[in-house]
Design a protein around this motif. Sequence first.
Motif, PDB file in Angstrom:
ATOM      1  N   VAL A 159      89.474 -22.656  83.161  1.00 30.06           N
ATOM      2  CA  VAL A 159      90.755 -22.543  82.493  1.00 30.06           C
ATOM      3  C   VAL A 159      91.127 -21.199  82.375  1.00 30.06           C
ATOM      4  N   HIS A 160      92.462 -20.789  82.425  1.00 35.44           N
ATOM      5  CA  HIS A 160      92.822 -19.554  81.855  1.00 35.44           C
ATOM      6  C   HIS A 160      94.239 -19.931  80.953  1.00 35.44           C
ATOM      7  N   ILE A 161      94.049 -19.267  79.807  1.00 38.86           N
ATOM      8  CA  ILE A 161      95.330 -19.442  78.977  1.00 38.86           C
ATOM      9  C   ILE A 161      95.863 -18.268  78.747  1.00 38.86           C
ATOM     10  N   HIS A 162      97.098 -18.044  79.232  1.00 34.33           N
ATOM     11  CA  HIS A 162      97.815 -16.783  79.401  1.00 34.33           C
ATOM     12  C   HIS A 162      99.449 -16.960  79.399  1.00 34.33           C
ATOM     13  N   ASP A 163     100.109 -16.073  78.848  1.00 32.34           N
ATOM     14  CA  ASP A 163     101.496 -15.992  78.902  1.00 32.34           C
ATOM     15  C   ASP A 163     102.155 -17.523  78.477  1.00 32.34           C
ATOM     16  N   GLY A 164     101.748 -18.100  77.657  1.00 35.77           N
ATOM     17  CA  GLY A 164     102.116 -19.447  77.300  1.00 35.77           C
ATOM     18  C   GLY A 164     101.751 -20.370  77.770  1.00 35.77           C
ATOM     19  N   VAL A 165     101.075 -20.198  79.130  1.00 33.50           N
ATOM     20  CA  VAL A 165     100.680 -21.242  79.908  1.00 33.50           C
ATOM     21  C   VAL A 165      99.162 -21.622  79.917  1.00 33.50           C
ATOM     22  N   ILE A 186      86.545 -23.748  75.197  1.00 34.00           N
ATOM     23  CA  ILE A 186      85.793 -22.498  75.508  1.00 34.00           C
ATOM     24  C   ILE A 186      86.880 -21.272  75.677  1.00 34.00           C
ATOM     25  N   ALA A 187      87.750 -21.605  76.496  1.00 38.99           N
ATOM     26  CA  ALA A 187      88.652 -20.572  77.174  1.00 38.99           C
ATOM     27  C   ALA A 187      89.498 -20.119  75.568  1.00 38.99           C
ATOM     28  N   LYS A 188      89.593 -21.195  74.851  1.00 37.92           N
ATOM     29  CA  LYS A 188      90.425 -20.495  73.677  1.00 37.92           C
ATOM     30  C   LYS A 188      89.579 -19.623  72.841  1.00 37.92           C
ATOM     31  N   ALA A 189      88.417 -19.657  73.093  1.00 39.31           N
ATOM     32  CA  ALA A 189      87.491 -18.710  72.014  1.00 39.31           C
ATOM     33  C   ALA A 189      87.372 -17.193  72.806  1.00 39.31           C
ATOM     34  N   VAL A 190      87.698 -17.067  73.983  1.00 38.16           N
ATOM     35  CA  VAL A 190      87.769 -15.787  74.878  1.00 38.16           C
ATOM     36  C   VAL A 190      88.906 -15.371  75.362  1.00 38.16           C
ATOM     37  N   ASP A 191      89.000 -14.375  75.428  1.00 38.32           N
ATOM     38  CA  ASP A 191      90.495 -13.694  76.132  1.00 38.32           C
ATOM     39  C   ASP A 191      90.371 -13.136  77.654  1.00 38.32           C
ATOM     40  N   ALA A 192      90.011 -14.176  78.217  1.00 35.96           N
ATOM     41  CA  ALA A 192      89.729 -14.135  79.845  1.00 35.96           C
ATOM     42  C   ALA A 192      89.778 -15.368  80.389  1.00 35.96           C
ATOM     43  N   PRO A 193      89.978 -15.528  81.838  1.00 34.34           N
ATOM     44  CA  PRO A 193      89.742 -16.832  82.405  1.00 34.34           C
ATOM     45  C   PRO A 193      88.169 -17.390  82.299  1.00 34.34           C
ATOM     46  N   VAL A 194      87.766 -18.537  82.138  1.00 38.27           N
ATOM     47  CA  VAL A 194      86.585 -18.959  82.075  1.00 38.27           C
ATOM     48  C   VAL A 194      86.199 -20.332  82.790  1.00 38.27           C
ATOM     49  N   LYS A 195      85.152 -20.064  83.790  1.00 37.07           N
ATOM     50  CA  LYS A 195      84.760 -21.154  84.595  1.00 37.07           C
ATOM     51  C   LYS A 195      83.534 -21.860  83.877  1.00 37.07           C
ATOM     52  N   LEU A 196      83.666 -22.959  83.248  1.00 40.32           N
ATOM     53  CA  LEU A 196      82.444 -23.887  83.029  1.00 40.32           C
ATOM     54  C   LEU A 196      81.879 -24.421  84.240  1.00 40.32           C
ATOM     55  N   ILE A 197      80.372 -24.206  84.155  1.00 40.98           N
ATOM     56  CA  ILE A 197      79.688 -25.062  85.344  1.00 40.98           C
ATOM     57  C   ILE A 197      78.574 -25.724  84.474  1.00 40.98           C
ATOM     58  N   TRP A 198      78.489 -26.844  84.618  1.00 44.37           N
ATOM     59  CA  TRP A 198      77.203 -27.524  83.966  1.00 44.37           C
ATOM     60  C   TRP A 198      76.071 -27.217  84.841  1.00 44.37           C
ATOM     61  N   SER A 199      75.001 -27.359  84.215  1.00 42.31           N
ATOM     62  CA  SER A 199      73.697 -27.456  85.199  1.00 42.31           C
ATOM     63  C   SER A 199      73.432 -28.697  85.407  1.00 42.31           C
TER      64      SER A 199
END
Lengths: 705, 154
Positions: free
Chosen positions: A344-350, A420-433
């Motif tokens: 997820v990447h939250i950026h520029d209103g998107v 998770i993406a809302k809590a960081v200022d960058a795109p985040v890839k979540l991968i489960w173990s």
Amino acid sequence: MSIVYNPDRRNFLTTTAAAGAGLVLAFSMTSCVRSVPPGGRESSGFRPSGWLRITSDNHITVFVAEAEMGQGVHTSLAMLIAEELEVDFSMIEVEQAPVDNAVYGWQYTGGSTSVRDGWERFRQAGAVAREMLIAAAARAWQVPVAECRAEQGGVVHAASERRASYGELATAAAGMPVPQSIKLKERGDFRLIGKSLPRVDAVDALNGSIVYGADVKLPNLLTATIVHCPVFGGKARKIGSEKALAVPGVHKVVEIDAGVAVVADHFWAAKKGADVLDIQWDFGPHADISSESIQQLFTEQADGYTGVEQEISTALANAAQRIEAEYHLPYQAHATLEPMCCTVHIHDGVCEVWVPSQNPSSAQVVAARFSMSRVEYLAQRVKGKLLGRSLESVRVHNMPLGGGFGRRLESDYVVEAVQIAKAVDAPVKLIWSREQDIQHDFYRPASLHRLTAGLDEQGMPVAWHQLAVGVADYGPPYYKIPTSGGSTIEVDTGVPTGPWRSVSLSWNAFVIEGFIDELASLAGKDPVAYRLDLLKIPRLKAVVEMAAEKAGWGGSLPAGHYQGIAAQPGFGSYVAQVVELSVDKNKGIRIHRIVCVIDCGQVVNPDMVVSQMEGGIIFGLTATVTSAITIRNGRVEQSNFYDFPILRMGETPPIDVYIMPSEEPPGGVGEPGVPPIAPAVVNALYATTKVRIRKLPVRAEDLFS
Amino acid sequence: MARWSLTVNGKQQEFEAESDMPLLWVLRDLLGLTGTKFGCGVGACGACNVHLDGELVPSCTVPVSAVGGRKIVTIEGLSDKTDHPVQKAWLEEKVSQCGYCQPGQIMAAVTLLENNPHPSDAEIDAAMARTLCRCGAYPRIRKAIHRAAKSESL
């Protein structure tokens, strides 16, 4: 041809008219030629529908909204367009359609529906485009439309020996009126449908170039992994994150609704951080549940049940003989080889989401709901309407799936990645173990079934009742039994459950086909002959007959080899399977051969049908002979492939698949291979040992006790 | 954090990583070679199979510090045009379904055939036992290995 998604059930309801024999179809153009997706108008060329684009430089692209998860849907649906469009299949490029409900309806891939739903829609989309291209050529050449025909990616006018490629005609075709009726090709004229064309992703699958959800790369991408409370329904009470934050590469520890996530430069740092989180859990109300307590709950519910319909209980009471049996099935995990993941990447209103999903429209909805910032939330709260982000501002890229099997109909990991993406200022890839994947699935539900049959003097059933406990469905009535029915008792066990390849048929086929086999042996009758006497559906009877014939049923077998049969209708198709096996007290069960016959109506790509049958049988065998999910202290006992083993190559018996020739409309193939295998195995085990297995998976102690 | 220099698919790659970082994550997250897949993290599924000096290893169990001077080949480095005899046999037999495990399957099959150019079914079963496929492509993988064994170019 609107598609209505009913979230209470997992089926699409389509209002598509069935194909008539004459194949001249009048249909609403507003439904076939839906509005063009974003970006479509800007590109030059011809975009007659959301499913097809022909550019002036002759690139022909088919947009498939269904998810590719191994079933080959990008190939089979594109074949349908190519058939009517009159192009070589090698000219077609396939792209995953953007998630856009306005164009494609609710995007959802499940229930073995893709080819069934697409059979008309995709052929119509190809035919509409073909007719408009022909009309464009006729106008340009000033000749009657009837003198022009489409051929190999172009339109030809034989009399004047003129030919124009679709690319050359694309711009003019876009200005042609949409035809009001379309004649689809007759079966005898098919060039592609019915051929085992290679899959469009066949080469990419061999060199590592398919970009699955777990492979998404973005600038400044961070990677997260998550720890859920080991007990279902529990929550973190206190999080000690010092050690995790001390791991080199770890950026942040984020508490979200579902658990605790560690965000890092890469997966390894995130995983190391997750492993040293010091979390005190509030285990919640389910900390004491176990497979045994759930079993006991089911038994109590069944014992207390008094709701059998009067007509059925009377028929059972009046029968010459009454037979009862109890069947059990455990929880099962999906265990897709690619663990759950979402970027997820939250950026520029998107809010931009890259996710391998069977249900990307759901991913869009949950991302809209959970991606709002606090400022946006407060603004909406003041207005009194908590609507979430608009769907237009959530861009979902559906990535190829490293396996689905129903697990990726859920969007739990999308919610997590968005939070998770809302809590960081960058795109985040979540991968489960893998451990999280096995322990936090939406499992095929465990269930208990009480079967009761009333028999006449000849041992034929006159009454039948199935009480299904722990699930929402009992079996479909496809045997001729004068008075039959069933009841269900849904039980909230605290264990999350969801659709698992073949859904309710994964338990009902085992129960019905096991019990009918019991009745056959009680009557002293051959299991195939007994079924043929009782089966209602001619197409199901035919596959049983063919499977028996192909397997040499009743013929001579090597010493110690025995056979069992099971059949099942479902997803618009009819399947019968015969298992040949032998049992050795020291070596265990050895399956020597499986014969599978499917009638799935008109076949689009026969090899892909065979491959889905092979895969479905192997998937079903894992649940029959090797694996189960069990619960202790509110948590799943298994955690990885060493304790949730899936079938290996050496455990895979020879499988012979036969396709019944048919001109009926297509049936599903992704799921129908699964249901018959478990009962066919236990029926063969009965033939071998005279021990009736009514509990899965088959254990040596049940067989040799 | 230490500095490492590894030969991956014939190219020298330099990067910094903790010494316990498994080769799998070096390949995927530091070098961008995502053809090698993550399936289990414990060497139980083979999705991350690569070759170290021709030896088959699940790269999730090999810390970067243990690679040493051994040459690494991943699925991306197996052939230039997806034309290794094993890849060609895979294409002919239409093996792949979801495809996620196939890089690991192909790497395992290549090692098998290099050590044993004409394996029996039992030898194939033994060599492929640690590489899992949830879609159930096994019957075709077996056929493709036999087909590749027959091809002259191997």
